[in-house]
Design a protein around this motif. Sequence first.
Motif, short mmCIF file in Angstrom:
data_model
loop_
_atom_site.label_atom_id
_atom_site.label_comp_id
_atom_site.label_asym_id
_atom_site.label_seq_id
_atom_site.Cartn_x
_atom_site.Cartn_y
_atom_site.Cartn_z
N UNK A 225 0.84 -1.19 0.00
CA UNK A 225 0.00 0.00 0.00
C UNK A 225 0.88 1.24 0.00
N UNK A 226 0.36 2.32 -0.59
CA UNK A 226 1.12 3.58 -0.66
C UNK A 226 0.22 4.75 -0.30
N UNK A 227 0.83 5.76 0.30
CA UNK A 227 0.11 6.97 0.65
C UNK A 227 0.96 8.19 0.33
N UNK A 228 0.31 9.23 -0.21
CA UNK A 228 0.94 10.51 -0.46
C UNK A 228 0.16 11.58 0.30
N UNK A 229 0.87 12.42 1.01
CA UNK A 229 0.23 13.45 1.83
C UNK A 229 0.94 14.79 1.63
N UNK A 230 0.19 15.82 1.30
CA UNK A 230 0.75 17.16 1.08
C UNK A 230 0.04 18.16 1.96
N UNK A 231 0.80 18.86 2.80
CA UNK A 231 0.21 19.88 3.67
C UNK A 231 -0.12 21.14 2.87
N UNK A 232 -1.13 21.87 3.34
CA UNK A 232 -1.48 23.14 2.73
C UNK A 232 -0.28 24.09 2.85
N UNK A 233 0.26 24.51 1.72
CA UNK A 233 1.50 25.28 1.71
C UNK A 233 1.34 26.64 2.39
N UNK A 234 0.24 27.32 2.12
CA UNK A 234 0.04 28.65 2.70
C UNK A 234 -0.09 28.58 4.22
N UNK A 235 -0.88 27.61 4.70
CA UNK A 235 -1.04 27.45 6.15
C UNK A 235 0.30 27.13 6.82
N UNK A 236 1.07 26.25 6.20
CA UNK A 236 2.37 25.88 6.74
C UNK A 236 3.32 27.08 6.78
N UNK A 237 3.34 27.83 5.69
CA UNK A 237 4.23 28.99 5.62
C UNK A 237 3.82 30.07 6.62
N UNK A 238 2.53 30.33 6.71
CA UNK A 238 2.03 31.34 7.66
C UNK A 238 2.38 30.97 9.10
N UNK A 239 2.16 29.70 9.45
CA UNK A 239 2.42 29.26 10.82
C UNK A 239 3.91 29.29 11.15
N UNK A 240 4.73 28.89 10.19
CA UNK A 240 6.19 28.90 10.41
C UNK A 240 6.69 30.34 10.55
N UNK A 241 6.19 31.21 9.70
CA UNK A 241 6.60 32.62 9.76
C UNK A 241 6.24 33.22 11.12
N UNK A 244 8.58 31.79 13.92
CA UNK A 244 9.94 32.30 13.87
C UNK A 244 10.01 33.80 14.18
N UNK A 245 9.00 34.53 13.73
CA UNK A 245 8.98 35.97 14.01
C UNK A 245 8.80 36.24 15.50
N UNK A 246 7.97 35.44 16.14
CA UNK A 246 7.76 35.59 17.58
C UNK A 246 9.07 35.35 18.33
N UNK A 247 9.84 34.35 17.93
CA UNK A 247 11.12 34.07 18.57
C UNK A 247 12.11 35.21 18.31
N UNK A 248 12.08 35.74 17.09
CA UNK A 248 12.99 36.84 16.75
C UNK A 248 12.65 38.09 17.54
N UNK A 249 11.36 38.35 17.70
CA UNK A 249 10.92 39.54 18.46
C UNK A 249 11.37 39.47 19.91
N UNK A 250 11.36 38.27 20.48
CA UNK A 250 11.76 38.11 21.89
C UNK A 250 13.24 38.41 22.10
N UNK A 251 14.04 38.14 21.08
CA UNK A 251 15.48 38.35 21.20
C UNK A 251 15.93 39.66 20.55
N UNK A 252 14.96 40.38 19.95
CA UNK A 252 15.31 41.64 19.31
C UNK A 252 16.03 41.47 17.99
N UNK A 253 15.88 40.30 17.38
CA UNK A 253 16.54 40.01 16.11
C UNK A 253 15.69 40.50 14.95
N UNK A 254 16.33 41.11 13.97
CA UNK A 254 15.60 41.57 12.78
C UNK A 254 15.03 40.37 12.03
N UNK A 255 13.84 40.55 11.46
CA UNK A 255 13.18 39.46 10.75
C UNK A 255 12.50 40.01 9.50
#
Length: 305
Positions: A225-241, A244-255
């Motif tokens: 049996x085989x399975x292919x799974x693709x996450x919603x790219x926009x949702x993934x990118x938005x959540x990752x951004x 990471x931005x929240x972590x950068x803001x805490x340390x005062x790092x430019x983002x």
Amino acid sequence: MKQLLLLALTFLISFTTFAQINLEDSTMQVIGYWDKNETQTYIITNEKYRISGTDTTQREFVTYEVDVTIKDSTANSYTIEWLYRNIDPGTDNPFARKLAGISDNMKVIIKTDEMGSFQEVVNWKEIRDEIKKATALLRKEFKHIPQIDEVTAKVESMFSTKEAIQAQAIKDVQQFYTYHGAKYTLGEEVTGNLPITNLLGGKPFNSEVTILLDEINSEDDNAILRMWQTLDSKELTDATYAYLKQKADKTGTAFPSRDKFPVLQNETRTSARIHGSGWVIFSRETKEVTTEGALAFEERIIEIK
């Protein structure tokens, strides 16, 4: 989470026959026909690496064995023990070996339904407490290592709750039972949408999933049996951004601004050869997260010994 798709896209299965492979209609039912105290041993390898441009970094290669034992069975469920042992992190680094060793001889007790479809981790509290004791010892022994608290805290978070353990710490278990609990037709693709746990926090990601019964081997009583799974790219990118931005803001790092943040793609492919008894013979799961000029790769292989 994968079982939600199986339940949504397949129909009720008859339990009046033992055989899972039906040559008359070219179908296979993936159901666990397991006896109490039955044990199978598996060798599991997990490889990870990252590629940035032409450079390969952060390569990891871990091997271990698991004894999978049917501890109990009822008309409605199986109770199954996964005993982890012989963990080899593939490095001579003392800290890495000690960190990997905290899972050595660990018992994970899970419960499935009567078809072998994963339901829950039963002994999650005991696992959580064992991990806390082990990481406390690591912090004392390796207190000279920079960011030791951060590393051990990350490990503890993976085992902090029942939900965290099921989503992050037992990916091999989830992979093993990917196809259990459903009936498949040879050559017929089953497609649908499936929510996937968001490990960054927030609501689950949407994903598109396709499942295929690719091959039936009646003489050996198994199928592929085989399975292919693709996450919603926009949702993934938005959540990752946002993460990471929240972590950068805490340390005062430019983002960078959102419009300059690279698009992320996350694709997972899972294939398995499964015996008519419901025991997995071989399973391979490959995950690739890609963005501009970069790749994060992970592959887990489960093979019966």
